[in-house]
Write a protein that holds these residues in place. Structure first.
Motif, short mmCIF file in Angstrom:
data_model
loop_
_atom_site.label_atom_id
_atom_site.label_comp_id
_atom_site.label_asym_id
_atom_site.label_seq_id
_atom_site.Cartn_x
_atom_site.Cartn_y
_atom_site.Cartn_z
N THR B 415 8.26 -0.93 -42.16
CA THR B 415 8.73 -1.19 -43.26
C THR B 415 9.59 -2.40 -43.65
N ILE B 416 9.85 -2.72 -44.58
CA ILE B 416 11.19 -3.76 -45.07
C ILE B 416 12.00 -3.25 -45.87
N ALA B 417 13.32 -3.36 -45.35
CA ALA B 417 14.27 -2.93 -46.11
C ALA B 417 15.63 -4.04 -46.50
N GLY B 418 16.35 -3.92 -47.53
CA GLY B 418 17.36 -4.48 -48.12
C GLY B 418 17.89 -4.30 -49.33
N ASN B 419 18.42 -4.94 -50.12
CA ASN B 419 18.85 -4.61 -51.20
C ASN B 419 18.40 -5.73 -52.44
N LEU B 420 17.78 -5.34 -53.67
CA LEU B 420 17.12 -6.36 -54.20
C LEU B 420 18.03 -7.41 -54.86
N LYS B 421 19.44 -7.24 -55.23
CA LYS B 421 20.46 -8.31 -55.32
C LYS B 421 20.66 -9.16 -54.15
N ASP B 422 20.48 -8.70 -52.84
CA ASP B 422 20.73 -9.71 -51.84
C ASP B 422 19.26 -10.39 -51.87
N MET B 423 18.10 -9.94 -52.27
CA MET B 423 17.03 -10.46 -51.96
C MET B 423 16.76 -11.66 -52.79
N PHE B 424 17.08 -11.33 -54.33
CA PHE B 424 17.11 -12.28 -55.08
C PHE B 424 17.93 -13.67 -54.79
N ALA B 425 19.18 -13.05 -54.38
CA ALA B 425 20.13 -14.14 -53.97
C ALA B 425 19.63 -14.98 -52.66
N GLY B 426 18.72 -14.36 -51.94
CA GLY B 426 18.37 -15.06 -50.70
C GLY B 426 16.99 -15.51 -50.70
N ILE B 427 16.56 -15.94 -52.04
CA ILE B 427 15.25 -16.68 -52.09
C ILE B 427 15.51 -18.27 -51.44
N GLU B 428 14.84 -18.45 -50.52
CA GLU B 428 14.99 -19.93 -50.06
C GLU B 428 13.99 -20.94 -50.30
N MET B 429 12.60 -20.34 -50.51
CA MET B 429 11.64 -21.27 -51.02
C MET B 429 10.79 -20.89 -52.12
N ILE B 430 10.22 -21.50 -53.04
CA ILE B 430 9.19 -20.93 -53.90
C ILE B 430 7.94 -21.85 -53.79
N GLY B 431 6.86 -21.20 -53.78
CA GLY B 431 5.43 -21.79 -53.58
C GLY B 431 4.96 -22.62 -55.08
N SER B 432 3.87 -23.24 -55.01
CA SER B 432 3.45 -23.70 -56.06
C SER B 432 2.19 -23.06 -56.49
N ASP B 433 1.92 -21.97 -55.83
CA ASP B 433 0.54 -21.31 -56.16
C ASP B 433 0.77 -20.06 -57.15
N LEU B 434 1.08 -20.62 -58.40
CA LEU B 434 1.08 -19.58 -59.44
C LEU B 434 0.05 -19.27 -60.06
N VAL B 435 -0.80 -18.13 -60.13
CA VAL B 435 -1.91 -17.62 -60.63
C VAL B 435 -1.48 -16.49 -61.41
N PHE B 436 -1.91 -16.32 -62.66
CA PHE B 436 -1.99 -15.03 -63.43
C PHE B 436 -3.25 -14.18 -63.33
N ARG B 437 -2.89 -12.92 -62.66
CA ARG B 437 -3.87 -12.14 -62.38
C ARG B 437 -3.49 -10.76 -63.18
N GLY B 438 -2.48 -10.88 -64.12
CA GLY B 438 -2.05 -9.56 -64.77
C GLY B 438 -0.81 -10.34 -65.65
N ARG B 439 -0.08 -9.08 -66.18
CA ARG B 439 0.85 -9.70 -67.20
C ARG B 439 2.43 -10.04 -66.20
N ILE B 440 2.46 -9.74 -64.74
CA ILE B 440 3.37 -10.39 -64.07
C ILE B 440 2.80 -11.08 -63.05
N ALA B 441 3.36 -12.14 -62.73
CA ALA B 441 2.99 -13.09 -61.55
C ALA B 441 3.96 -13.93 -60.98
#
Lengths: 476, 455
Positions: B415-441
Motif C-alpha cells: 500500500t502507499i499512504a499519505g495525505n493528498l494535501k501533502d502529496m500535491f505539495a510534494g510534487i517534485e517533477m512533472i513529465g512531458s508524456d500527457l496523453v488523453f485517454r479519458g476526460r481526466i489525464a
C-alpha cells in the motif's frame, strides 16, 4: 413478491414472446432467453437540514440473449413491441452464424417462485413523499442532538420497485417482483478547524416499517454521528504486517473481495482466477466455513429467483478450509459441467447475465469475541469499512477501514484513521486462527461492481482474528 | 405505445411541448434533457467471438421548479400518456420538498449563445465483421507477442454514437451529437517457473475512428504491461519517493477533481474547503479543465444546464484558483458557474470535469526515475481508501521497485499512504508524456516521500 407477474403487464402476449424465442433459438443456438424488466426508482435526500431533492425514474425494456458454445449474442430494447422484440431477436441470433432454421422451442409453462422472501404488497412498497421527508428530518435532528460538533448531516432514502419476467428456451417462464430500499446517513463533524466524516446505513428487500422497527432510522443517525466524532480523535494508522481482528457484520467484505469474486464461475472457466486450480484444496484454516446464500428473507442480496429464473440457493464455497464450489449461472454451469447455483444476475435488461454473489458470509465459530481481542498483543481492531477491490488473476485484494482501533496489550485503545488492508485471496484465510460465535450479517448497504454492472449484495462475518495482514497506514 | 415519437428530429419539438405542459401543471421554471444513442460492442476471447452486444436506447429527464422547490424525474417510455403523467408527477413531487432559497435555472443572459462545433462526431459506421476483426487483431497481437502470454480476458471493440437535446423554460434549446470508438485488450501472463498469473490491460479511445491507435499497437502494449508484472514481490515497509506513471497520476487528478467540486465544498466534505487562492502545489504545477478542446472526450458545446463550456484554470502556478461549479453549487459558494454542470438523465445536475489535466513538464519518465535512489514506480492502484474530507490517502498499489535510478523488479501487495494535501505539495517533477485517454489525464509525476507498507 406477493403477486403473479403477467406478461400483459409488459403489454405483450405469450404468443409474442414465444414467437421471439423461436426466432432467436435457431438450431445452432444452445440456449436463448428474454428478460423483461420494469423498474421505478425514487429518492429523497436532505442536507443542511433541508429535504430539498426528490427524484423518480421509470425504466422498462427487454434484453434478448442467445448462447452458442462459449459465444453470447445480446441485444436490448426499451421498446416493448412485437417488431422491437423481433429486431432484437435477430441481432442476438447473429452470434450463431445461422440466419435461418428455427428450432422447436418448448411451449413455456408459467411458473411462480416457490417461496416469497420479501412479501411486501405494492401498496406497502410505495412510500408517500411526505413520510420520506419526515423520516429524513428526524434523522437530521437526532444526529445534531448526538453532539454539537456535528455540523452537517446528509441523508437519503432510496426505493426501487422492480418487476421482472424471464422466458427461456429451456421452458422457463417465471416472474418476480423485487422491492429494494436503503437509508444512508453521512455526518460531518468539526472541531478546532479539523473536519471528519462518519457514515452509516442499511436496508433490504423490506417495507417502510423496517426503518421504524426499534427506531432503526434514529440508530443509523447516531451511528453516523458517532463515527464522525470518534474520527476527530483518531491518530495515524500503523503501517506494516500485523495481526488484525475484524468485528462482525460488514467487515465480511473481506470474504467478498478475498475469495467471493475469485470463485465466480466465469473467471474459473476461463482459468483467469487465482482459484482456478484449487477446487478440493485447502485455501483457508479449519475454522473457516463460508457460504453464499440468496435465500435469507428480506436481505439486500436475496432473491426468490436469479435473473435467469433459477431459484437462488445456499452454496458452500469453503468447508472447514477446503474449497468446495463455484457460484454459477446457466452458461458457465453448462460449459463447466457443474450445477447451476442460482447466481446468474444482471444490473438491468441492458446488461448481460454474469455469475454474481448474493449474501456471502462465514459461519459462526466457537471463540469468545473478547478473548479474540485479548489474544493480540499489538495489532488493529477494524469494525467498519468503506469499499474493497480485487485483482482476480493475481488474487491481491484490498479493503479500507473507516472505523478502526489499535489493540495494545490485549486491549482496544485509541481510534486510528482509515487505512487500506491488502492481502492475497488464496492465502489470507489460512491465517484466520480464531472465529467468534457472534456471526452478524451487515445492515444492508452493499453494492457490488463487476464489468461495469452494479448489483445489491450482502455480507456477514463473526469476529475473527487474522494472524497477519499488511496494514497500509502512515506510521512505520 | 401509440403516438410514439421516434424520430430524433422530433426531440426538439418534444422538449418544447413538454416544457409548455410543465408550465400548465404549475412549474414556474423547467428544463428537459433528451438523450438517445446506439452502442455496439464486440468481445473476442482466444481468437473466437465471445460476446456481441447491440442496442439502441433513449431517455428523457425533466426537472421542474415550483417557486424555490424542485424535483427531477426520468423515463425511457416516450408514449404520450406516460410523458403527460411524468410532467404531472414531477410537479407534485416538487411541491412535496421544502423551499431551497438558491434553487432555480441559470440566469437567462448566461445561457450558451454560440455553439461551436467541437468535432465530437464521426459518422463512420463499421459493420459487425469489421468490428470483430479489429478486436481479433488486437487480441492476437497480444497473444503472439510473448510466449508467457498464456490466456486472455478478451479483446474488445466498442463503438457508440448519440445525441443530446437540452431545452429550458428560458427558451434555450441546444443539441449536439457525439461518438466514440475504443479498443481494449486484457491479456493474462503466466510465470513459467512459479505458475503465478498476472493480468493487465491497455486501451485506446477516440471520438474519431481514424484517430484510434492500431489494434496491434494496443495489443502489444497490453502484453508488455502484463508480462513485466511477472515475478512481482512484496517489499519491506519504508518511506520512499514515489513516481506515479501517467495512468496512476491520472487517478490523483481524479481525486483533485472530486475535491474541487462545488458540491463537496459547500457541504464541507472536501479537504480543499476554504483554500481558494492558497498555495496547493509548487509553482510549476498548473491544472486546467477545458470543455472546448476540439475532439476532446470530455468536450461539449454547453453543459448540463445549457451554459457555455470554457477553459478554467483550476490551479495556476501552484495556487488553487478556481473550483468547478454548476449554477446551484456556485450560488451556494458565492460564485458564477464554471460551466461544469453534469447531468445524468433523471438526476439533478452535479459537477463533473470536462477535459481535466495537469499541464505537462519537460522530463521523460526515465529522467524522473533516474533521480530516485530507492523508491517506487506505481503503475496500478486499487481500492477506495481515500477520505475526501481530510485528504487521508491509503491505497493498494503495484508497480516496480526503483534501485539506483532504474526499475529493478516488479512489486505487488503493498500500500502507499499519505495525505493528498501533502502529496500535491510534494510534487517534485512533472513529465512531458500527457496523453488523453479519458476526460481526466496527467503526465508522469514524481512525488516526495510516501509511506509504503509491505512486509
Amino acid at each position: 413478491m406477493g403477486e403473479l407477474v403477467q406478461l400483459t403487464s409488459f403489454g405483450l402476449t405469450e404468443g409474442d414472446v414465444i414467437g421471439a424465442l423461436g426466432r432467436v433459438k435457431v438450431r445452432a443456438v444452445d440456449y436463448a432467453d428474454l428478460y423483461f424488466e420494469s423498474c421505478v426508482s425514487e429518492s429523497v435526500s436532505m442536507e443542511e437540514s433541508l429535504v430539498k431533492r426528490a427524484t423518480k425514474s421509470v425504466s422498462q425494456g427487454v434484453g434478448i440473449r442467445a448462447t452458442a458454445g462459449e459465444k453470447t449474442g445480446f441485444a436490448y430494447s426499451d421498446e416493448l413491441t412485437k417488431p422491437a422484440l423481433e429486431l432484437a431477436a435477430d441481432t442476438a441470433r447473429y452470434i450463431a452464424n445461422s440466419p435461418s432454421g428455427a428450432d422447436a422451442v418448448p411451449v413455456p409453462v408459467r411458473q411462480c417462485p416457490t417461496r416469497d422472501l420479501y412479501p411486501i404488497e405494492r401498496a406497502q412498497a410505495e412510500v408517500a413523499t411526505a413520510d420520506r421527508v419526515s423520516l429524513l428530518n428526524a434523522i437530521d435532528a437526532e444526529a445534531r442532538r448526538y453532539d454539537p460538533r456535528i455540523k452537517n448531516v446528509m441523508a437519503s432514502f432510496n426505493t426501487e420497485y422492480k418487476v421482472v419476467m424471464v422466458a427461456a428456451s429451456d421452458g422457463t417462464l417465471i416472474g418476480d417482483v423485487q422491492p429494494l430500499s436503503r437509508l444512508q446517513v453521512t455526518c460531518i463533524a468539526e472541531e478546532n478547524g479539523q473536519r471528519q466524516s462518519g457514515s452509516f446505513g442499511g436496508g433490504g428487500r423490506v417495507g417502510f416499517e423496517f426503518y421504524h422497527e426499534g427506531d432503526r432510522y434514529l440508530r443509523f443517525a447516531r451511528e453516523a454521528a458517532r463515527e464522525a466524532i470518534l474520527n476527530l480523535s483518531a491518530v495515524e494508522a500503523p503501517a506494516g504486517v500485523m495481526p488484525v481482528v475484524l468485528g462482525g457484520g460488514w467487515p465480511g467484505i473481506l470474504l467478498h473481495e478475498a475469495i467471493g469474486h475469485g470463485l465466480e464461475a466465469d473467471f474459473n472457466r476461463k482459468k483467469t482466477s487465482a482459484f482456478s486450480h484449487l477446487l478440493g484444496k485447502r485455501v483457508a484454516s479449519d475454522v473457516c466455513t463460508i457460504v453464499d446464500d440468496g435465500t435469507l428473507p428480506g436481505r439486500r442480496g436475496s432473491l426468490n429467483m436469479d435473473d435467469e429464473g433459477t431459484p437462488t440457493g445456499r452454496t458452500v464455497l469453503i468447508e472447514h478450509g477446503i474449497l468446495r464450489g463455484y457460484i454459477t449461472d446457466k452458461l458457465n454451469a453448462r460449459l463447466m459441467g457443474i450445477p447451476v447455483t442460482g447466481n446468474g444476475r444482471r444490473e438491468s435488461y441492458q446488461s448481460v447475465v454474469l455469475p454474481r454473489m448474493t449474501n456471502t458470509f462465514m459461519l459462526a465459530g466457537t471463540s469468545d469475541p473478547e478473548e479474540i481481542i485479548r489474544s493480540v498483543d499489538h495489532g488493529l481492531y477494524a469494525v467498519s469499512f468503506g469499499g474493497g477491490q480485487v485483482d482476480i488473476t493475481n488474487g491481491k485484494f484490498v479493503f479500507s477501514a473507516s472505523e478502526a482501533y489499535l489493540i495494545e496489550g490485549g486491549k482496544v485503545t485509541r481510534p486510528v484513521k482509515g487505512a487500506t488492508l491488502i492481502g492475497s485471496g488464496p492465502e489470507i484465510l489460512t491465517k484466520v486462527s480464531m472465529v467468534g460465535h457472534d456471526l452478524k450479517l451487515d445492515e444492508g448497504i452493499g453494492t457490488c461492481g463487476k464489468e461495469g454492472q452494479s448489483v445489491p449484495v450482502g455480507v456477514g462475518l463473526p469476529t475473527i482474528r487474522i494472524d497477519e495482514i499488511t496494514v497500509g497506514g502512515t506510521q512505520g | 405505445m401509440s403516438q410514439q415519437i421516434q424520430q430524433r428530429e422530433g426531440y426538439s419539438q418534444l422538449a418544447v411541448d413538454l416544457l409548455a405542459k410543465a408550465k400548465l401543471s404549475g412549474a414556474t421554471e423547467a428544463d428537459i434533457i433528451i438523450a438517445d444513442g446506439e452502442t455496439f460492442s464486440v468481445q473476442v476471447r482466444l481468437g473466437a467471438v465471445d460476446r456481441l452486444t447491440k442496442a439502441r436506447e433513449k431517455h428523457l429527464g425533466l426537472r421542474v421548479f415550483v417557486g424555490k422547490r424542485s424535483a427531477s424525474t426520468s423515463t425511457s417510455d416516450f408514449s404520450a400518456d406516460s410523458l403527460n403523467q411524468l410532467v404531472a408527477e414531477t410537479c407534485i413531487l416538487a411541491k412535496a420538498v421544502v423551499e431551497d432559497p438558491v434553487s432555480g435555472l441559470p440566469a437567462v443572459d448566461q445561457m450558451a449563445g454560440e455553439r461551436p462545433d467541437l468535432d465530437l462526431y464521426d459518422s463512420t459506421r463499421l459493420n459487425t465483421e469489421q468490428q470483430i476483426e479489429l478486436a481479433k487483431r488486437a487480441e492476437a497481437a497480444a497473444m503472439s507477442s510473448d510466449e508467457r502470454v498464456t490466456n486472455s480476458e478478451g479483446g474488445d471493440f466498442d463503438s457508440s454514437s448519440g445525441r443530446v437535446v437540452l431545452g429550458n423554460s428560458h427558451g434555450f434549446l441546444g443539441e449536439y451529437q457525439s461518438s466514440s470508438f475504443s479498443i481494449s485488450v486484457s491479456p493474462v501472463a503466466t510465470d513459467p517457473e512459479s505458475g503465478a498469473m498476472q493480468r493487465d490491460s491497455w486501451y485506446a479511445v477516440q471520438r474519431k475512428f481514424a484517430k484510434l491507435d492500431s489494434p496491434e499497437a494496443v495489443g502489444l502494449e497490453a502484453a508488455r504491461r502484463t508480462v513485466r508484472k511477472l515475478g512481482a514481490r512484496k517489499v519491506s515497509t519504508q518511506r520512499v519517493p514515489v513516481v506515479f506513471d501517467s495512468e496512476a497520476a491520472g487517478s490523483l487528478m481524479g481525486n483533485l477533481c472530486s475535491a474541487v467540486s462545488g458540491y463537496s465544498l459547500y457541504k464541507g466534505a472536501s479537504f480543499l474547503a476554504g483554500l481558494l487562492d492558497k498555495p496547493l502545489a509548487p509553482e510549476f504545477v498548473t491544472i486546467y479543465d477545458d470543455g472546448r478542446m476540439v475532439g476532446g472526450l470530455g468536450s461539449r458545446p454547453f453543459d448540463g444546464e445549457g451554459l457555455p463550456t470554457r477553459r478554467t484554470t483550476v490551479v495556476e502556478r501552484g495556487v488553487l484558483k478556481s473550483y468547478l461549479l454548476d449554477t446551484y453549487s456556485g450560488r451556494k459558494l458565492g460564485f458564477a458557474s464554471t460551466g461544469n454542470a453534469s447531468r445524468g438523465v433523471g438526476e439533478n445536475p452535479s459537477v463533473g470535469p470536462t477535459n481535466f489535466y495537469l499541464a505537462p513538464g519537460s522530463k521523460t519518465a526515465q529522467d524522473m526515475i533516474k533521480t530516485v535512489k530507492q523508491g517506487l514506480y506505481v503503475t496500478d492502484l486499487i481500492g477506495f481508501g481515500i477520505n475526501m474530507v481530510t485528504g487521508d490517502y491509503s491505497r493498494g498499489a503495484a508497480g516496480f521497485w526503483i534501485e539506483g535510478g532504474e526499475l529493478a523488479y516488479p512489486v505487488e501487495e503493498i500500500t502507499i499512504a499519505g495525505n493528498l494535501k501533502d502529496m500535491f505539495a510534494g510534487i517534485e517533477m512533472i513529465g512531458s508524456d500527457l496523453v488523453f485517454r479519458g476526460r481526466i489525464a496527467s503526465p508522469t509525476v514524481k512525488l516526495g516521500e510516501m509511506m509504503v507498507a509491505g512486509n
